[in-house]
Design an enzyme around this catalytic site. Structure first.
Site, mmCIF file in Angstrom:
data_model
loop_
_atom_site.group_PDB
_atom_site.id
_atom_site.type_symbol
_atom_site.label_atom_id
_atom_site.label_comp_id
_atom_site.label_asym_id
_atom_site.label_seq_id
_atom_site.Cartn_x
_atom_site.Cartn_y
_atom_site.Cartn_z
ATOM 1 C CG HIS A 140 -0.162 18.163 -23.038
ATOM 2 N ND1 HIS A 140 0.654 19.272 -23.056
ATOM 3 C CD2 HIS A 140 0.610 17.152 -22.553
ATOM 4 C CE1 HIS A 140 1.854 18.941 -22.593
ATOM 5 N NE2 HIS A 140 1.854 17.657 -22.283
ATOM 6 C CD GLU A 158 5.876 18.422 -21.862
ATOM 7 O OE1 GLU A 158 5.300 19.394 -21.339
ATOM 8 O OE2 GLU A 158 5.270 17.413 -22.285
ATOM 9 C CD GLU A 215 -5.030 17.109 -14.983
ATOM 10 O OE1 GLU A 215 -5.447 17.080 -16.119
ATOM 11 O OE2 GLU A 215 -4.102 16.393 -14.567
ATOM 12 N NE ARG A 240 -3.878 -2.078 2.148
ATOM 13 C CZ ARG A 240 -3.525 -3.069 2.957
ATOM 14 N NH1 ARG A 240 -2.488 -2.950 3.749
ATOM 15 N NH2 ARG A 240 -4.217 -4.168 2.961
ATOM 16 C CE LYS A 255 4.131 18.019 -13.246
ATOM 17 N NZ LYS A 255 4.176 16.848 -14.089
ATOM 18 C CE LYS A 283 -1.612 13.954 -13.514
ATOM 19 N NZ LYS A 283 -1.998 14.427 -14.855
ATOM 20 N NE ARG A 305 -0.774 17.648 -11.994
ATOM 21 C CZ ARG A 305 -0.130 16.755 -11.252
ATOM 22 N NH1 ARG A 305 -0.394 16.644 -9.979
ATOM 23 N NH2 ARG A 305 0.790 15.965 -11.790
ATOM 24 C CG HIS A 357 -2.542 13.880 -24.990
ATOM 25 N ND1 HIS A 357 -3.146 14.346 -23.846
ATOM 26 C CD2 HIS A 357 -1.255 13.610 -24.652
ATOM 27 C CE1 HIS A 357 -2.263 14.364 -22.855
ATOM 28 N NE2 HIS A 357 -1.118 13.918 -23.318
ATOM 29 C CG HIS A 402 4.811 13.709 -24.596
ATOM 30 N ND1 HIS A 402 3.450 13.601 -24.752
ATOM 31 C CD2 HIS A 402 5.008 14.683 -23.654
ATOM 32 C CE1 HIS A 402 2.849 14.454 -23.938
ATOM 33 N NE2 HIS A 402 3.768 15.115 -23.258
ATOM 34 C CG ASN A 420 -3.489 19.045 -19.313
ATOM 35 O OD1 ASN A 420 -2.510 18.328 -19.146
ATOM 36 N ND2 ASN A 420 -4.620 18.891 -18.662
HETATM 37 N N1 LIG Z 1 4.028 10.976 -14.551
HETATM 38 C C1 LIG Z 1 3.894 12.087 -15.235
HETATM 39 O O1 LIG Z 1 3.434 13.111 -14.729
HETATM 40 C C2 LIG Z 1 4.336 12.097 -16.666
HETATM 41 C C3 LIG Z 1 4.446 13.309 -17.350
HETATM 42 C C4 LIG Z 1 4.936 13.295 -18.656
HETATM 43 C C5 LIG Z 1 5.278 12.086 -19.258
HETATM 44 N N2 LIG Z 1 5.137 10.922 -18.569
HETATM 45 C C6 LIG Z 1 5.513 9.631 -19.174
HETATM 46 O O2 LIG Z 1 6.908 9.657 -19.427
HETATM 47 C C7 LIG Z 1 7.201 8.743 -20.476
HETATM 48 C C8 LIG Z 1 8.181 9.376 -21.430
HETATM 49 O O3 LIG Z 1 9.379 9.633 -20.739
HETATM 50 P P1 LIG Z 1 10.760 9.924 -21.509
HETATM 51 O O4 LIG Z 1 10.513 10.880 -22.590
HETATM 52 O O5 LIG Z 1 11.754 10.207 -20.466
HETATM 53 O O6 LIG Z 1 11.036 8.524 -22.257
HETATM 54 P P2 LIG Z 1 11.853 7.203 -21.845
HETATM 55 O O7 LIG Z 1 11.787 6.952 -20.405
HETATM 56 O O8 LIG Z 1 11.384 6.145 -22.767
HETATM 57 O O9 LIG Z 1 13.348 7.598 -22.215
HETATM 58 C C9 LIG Z 1 13.683 7.829 -23.558
HETATM 59 C C10 LIG Z 1 14.905 7.001 -23.962
HETATM 60 O O10 LIG Z 1 16.081 7.581 -23.421
HETATM 61 C C11 LIG Z 1 16.837 6.587 -22.731
HETATM 62 N N3 LIG Z 1 17.595 7.300 -21.701
HETATM 63 C C12 LIG Z 1 17.164 7.716 -20.497
HETATM 64 N N4 LIG Z 1 18.103 8.433 -19.896
HETATM 65 C C13 LIG Z 1 19.164 8.470 -20.726
HETATM 66 C C14 LIG Z 1 20.439 9.095 -20.668
HETATM 67 N N5 LIG Z 1 20.800 9.866 -19.640
HETATM 68 N N6 LIG Z 1 21.285 8.919 -21.718
HETATM 69 C C15 LIG Z 1 20.902 8.185 -22.796
HETATM 70 N N7 LIG Z 1 19.709 7.598 -22.913
HETATM 71 C C16 LIG Z 1 18.838 7.747 -21.880
HETATM 72 C C17 LIG Z 1 15.806 5.624 -22.260
HETATM 73 O O11 LIG Z 1 16.379 4.374 -21.952
HETATM 74 C C18 LIG Z 1 14.869 5.575 -23.464
HETATM 75 O O12 LIG Z 1 15.396 4.726 -24.453
HETATM 76 C C19 LIG Z 1 5.868 8.378 -21.112
HETATM 77 O O13 LIG Z 1 5.513 7.068 -20.739
HETATM 78 C C20 LIG Z 1 4.883 9.370 -20.506
HETATM 79 O O14 LIG Z 1 3.584 8.846 -20.383
HETATM 80 C C21 LIG Z 1 4.679 10.907 -17.285
HETATM 81 ZN ZN LIG Z 2 3.590 16.598 -21.775
#
Ligand SMILES: NC(=O)c1ccc[n+]([C@@H]2O[C@H](COP(=O)([O-])OP(=O)(O)OC[C@H]3O[C@@H](n4cnc5c(N)ncnc54)[C@H](O)[C@@H]3O)[C@@H](O)[C@H]2O)c1
Ligand SMILES: [Zn+2]
Length: 362
Positions: free
Chosen positions: A247, A184, A236, A120, A226, A142, A240, A251, A264, A244
């Site tokens: 977005h 972003e 949200e 939990r 943020k 999130k 919050r 999206h 993204h 978006n």
């Molecule tokens: N929780 C939230 O509030 C929130 C907000 C925005 C996005 N997200 C989520 O985040 C995800 C996208 O995250 P992302 O863009 O970081 O993608 P990702 O985690 O897939 O990373 C992108 C690539 O970079 C590589 N990588 C990571 N760090 C590295 C480094 N220092 N050097 C070289 N390569 C590296 C990873 O292994 C991957 O291949 C999505 O699933 C999205 O839904 C969540």
């Molecule tokens: Zn975003």
């Protein structure tokens, strides 16, 4: 020269988080974990790519071997969460244990969800290694994974105890991933800080050179924005939503192309242009500000094409989006660089015109 690290507090719900930002700060991770009373059983979750590049910086931090998940959005699922549970149980994790997520948003969301649900909820620490994770996904609590029928359908709010942001990780990040995060940062400038926006516009070259003198303050500003928004509105309810910006259309572009064409941030870049155009047509955003946004996005590099995507499909995807209420669309509009307003009456024909203007297919 290393400057003193920056500390930002996020208070949301019952749990506060602390964000530490500094060039080279990850080297002092063990000390930060002790200082923030993160329990002695520390399970690192990462992926093989990140671990190969940066694992040596975590010597002595984790308990046993790191839990390495397959790399990629398609592995952000319940199976990966299950693998984390297995490793935690086998490793004798208890309520006082902690998960340390080392990676991009995929690792952060997956490990975060495991931390939210195991017993939990156990302590979570994020060490984000992509720009997107540093300025966005690691902040706000999130967590979650995808279902085969849709993205981010399974999730929970779980605030990290600590977020350790070290821009040094970004030196190995592929340029396209770096750019994805930059959009972003542009978003934060557009919604809340003309200063941040103008710094990026004036120093694009240094940004790409990952010059800490420009990058570090930009990351700090983004995290502050943020953190402020999340502190005022964890779930949200209202404020919050400004996060978006860009977005709604972003999206839709991602979903119509099945998350394969755009990173993204690239989809969000188009989405921000669409939101700016809606605002400009309504007369709430000056032409010069719209042009400044378009010029900065252009300066950050070419985006994947959209001219083969039918406007109708994008509109369908927008309609399916949760932001549509009674055929009217909630939309975050920029009213100037650095300020926004939220409206709930954007019509389909307005959006159709704007999408056509951006170059989508009829
Ligand atoms: N929780 C939230 O509030 C929130 C907000 C925005 C996005 N997200 C989520 O985040 C995800 C996208 O995250 P992302 O863009 O970081 O993608 P990702 O985690 O897939 O990373 C992108 C690539 O970079 C590589 N990588 C990571 N760090 C590295 C480094 N220092 N050097 C070289 N390569 C590296 C990873 O292994 C991957 O291949 C999505 O699933 C999205 O839904 C969540
Ligand atoms: Zn975003």
């Amino acid at each position: 020269m290393l400057s003193a690290p920056t500390r930002i507090e996020v208070s949301a719900g019952a749990h506060d988080s602390t964000i530490w930002i500094g060039d080279g700060i990850a080297s002092g991770l063990a000390g930060l974990l002790d200082e923030h009373r993160v329990g002695p059983r520390r399970f690192i979750v990462s992926n093989p790519k990140v671990w190969k590049l940066h694992g040596s910086r975590f010597a002595g931090v984790g308990d046993g071997d790191p839990i390495l998940l397959s790399d990629g959005e398609r592995f952000k699922n319940l199976q990966a969460v299950s693998r984390i549970y297995d490793a935690l149980i086998r490793g004798g994790a208890d309520r006082g244990s902690a998960i340390i997520a080392v990676g991009g948003g995929v690792i952060g969301d997956t490990a975060g969800f495991a931390a939210a649900t195991f017993l939990r909820g156990i302590t979570l620490v994020h060490v984000p290694t992509t720009l997107l994770a540093q300025v966005d996904s690691s902040i706000g609590g999130k967590t979650g994974v995808n279902h085969t029928l849709g993205k981010n359908l399974i999730g929970a709010f779980h605030q990290p105890r600590l977020v350790v942001v070290d821009p040094g990780f970004l030196n190995t990040l592929p340029r396209r991933e770096f750019r994805s995060g930059l959009y972003e940062v542009v978003k934060y400038g557009a919604i809340a800080s003309r200063e941040l926006f103008e710094r990026l516009a004036a120093h694009t070259k240094q940004v790409f050179a990952r010059d800490a003198g420009i990058l570090l303050p930009s990351i700090i500003d983004s995290c502050r924005i943020k953190a402020d928004v999340v502190t005022k509105d964890e779930r949200e309810g209202g404020l919050r939503r400004i996060l978006n910006f860009g977005h709604t259309v972003g999206h839709a572009l991602e979903s119509v192309t099945r998350y394969r064409r755009f990173r993204h941030g690239e989809a969000i870049a188009y989405g921000m242009l669409a939101a700016a155009d809606v605002a400009m047509r309504r007369g709430v955003l000056a032409h010069a500000d719209r042009e400044a946004l378009a010029a900065l996005i252009k300066a950050l590099g070419a985006l994947p094409p959209i001219n083969d995507l039918p406007t109708g499909e994008i509109l369908d995807a927008v309609r399916r989006d949760k932001k549509v209420v009674n055929g009217r669309l909630h939309f975050v509009l920029a009213t100037a660089i650095g300020t926004t307003t939220t409206v709930d009456d954007v019509t389909e024909s307005e959006l159709r015109d704007v999408l056509a203007g951006l170059g989508l297919k009829d």
